[in-house]
Design an enzyme around this catalytic site. Structure first.
Site: not given
Ligand SMILES: Nc1ncnc2c1ncn2[C@@H]1O[C@H](COP(=O)(O)OS(=O)(=O)O)[C@@H](OP(=O)(O)O)[C@H]1O
Ligand SMILES: Nc1ncnc2c1ncn2[C@@H]1O[C@H](COP(=O)(O)OP(=O)(O)O)[C@@H](O)[C@H]1O
Length: 228
Positions: A41-42, A44-46, A130
């Protein structure tokens, strides 16, 4: 393709369709495939997937983007979202959380949807944590068995946990550290890094645009975009 052999129930029979995948791909001048982003999470996927989506769109490609947070609103909603309309028993049975089996079902559903898009010739981008290698491997098998080898492009968005935690755009790491969220990937739940992804993005000091270019170049070089 004929899936009748894999059916458990003889009354459910695979039906071939009259417009083939090849017809659709010729029409679109591209190859249907799944570009599967995985990472913490965080990481940069999205952000990167959206940049790829826009760049491909500017090149005239037909694409779609399945993104974790959005998919968990409907297709893979949690029990809390389902209770009001469907009742507690339904919500308990079909609502998904973040335990290992729930994540397995989440990825199974998304893999099945991604396969449908790819079979229609669409370049399908997915952005999900994932975390389990076996779940991703099952999707790869599905995509490649229905389609062709090379149709599943795994993209490991390799951002160190410390960086993700520093970013913490939704405040989830803080809550996980405080014990307010259970099973949080990287904190209280595992993340199994892909041993041999098609694309390994080491994100440190690189902009999302530059990282997206790496992916677009891979797709061009591997024949996904026939028109360019
Ligand atoms: N326990 C826990 N672990 C990981 N992430 C959590 C959890 N609870 C909520 N979130 C939020 O849900 C997003 C992940 O959902 P996903 O469907 O990508 O998860 S998974 O693939 O089934 O593992 C994830 O989004 P991203 O930050 O965009 O990755 C989180 O915002
Ligand atoms: N290559 C990068 N360098 C610096 N910041 C980034 C980069 N990719 C993503 N970010 C920042 O990191 C944060 C999380 O990105 P996000 O795409 O939401 O991650 P995810 O989908 O994996 O949770 C956002 O604030 C985004 O602007």
């Amino acid at each position: 393709m004929n899936e009748s052999s894999s059916n458990q129930r003889p009354e459910v029979v695979w039906h071939d369709q009259s417009v083939s995948r090849e017809d659709r791909e010729r029409q679109l001048a591209q190859r249907g495939c799944v570009v599967w982003f995985t990472g913490l999470s965080g990481c940069g996927k999205s952000t990167i997937a959206n940049a790829v989506d826009r760049k491909l769109s500017e090149l005239g490609a037909v694409t779609t983007l399945l993104d974790g947070d959005n998919i968990r609103h409907h297709l893979c909603a949690g029990p809390d979202r389902l209770t009001a309309e469907h009742g507690p028993e339904f919500a308990e049975r079909f609502g998904l959380g973040f335990g290992a089996i729930d994540r397995e079902e989440n990825i199974r559903r998304i893999g099945a949807v991604a396969e449908l898009f790819a079979s229609t010739g669409i370049i399908t981008l997915t952005a999900f944590v994932s975390p389990y290698a076996r779940d991703r491997q099952r999707v790869r098998q599905l995509i490649e068995s229905v389609g062709r080898g090379g149709d599943f492009v795994e993209v490991f968005v390799d951002t160190p946990l410390e960086t993700c935690e520093q970013r913490d755009p939704k405040g989830l790491y803080k809550k996980a550290r405080a014990g307010e969220i259970q099973n949080f990937t990287g904190i209280s739940d595992p993340y199994e890094a892909p041993p041999s992804p098609e694309i390994h993005l080491q994100t440190a000091d690189k902009s999302p645009e530059a990282l997206a270019d790496e992916i677009v170049n891979y797709l061009k070089q591997n024949g996904m975009l026939i028109r360019t």
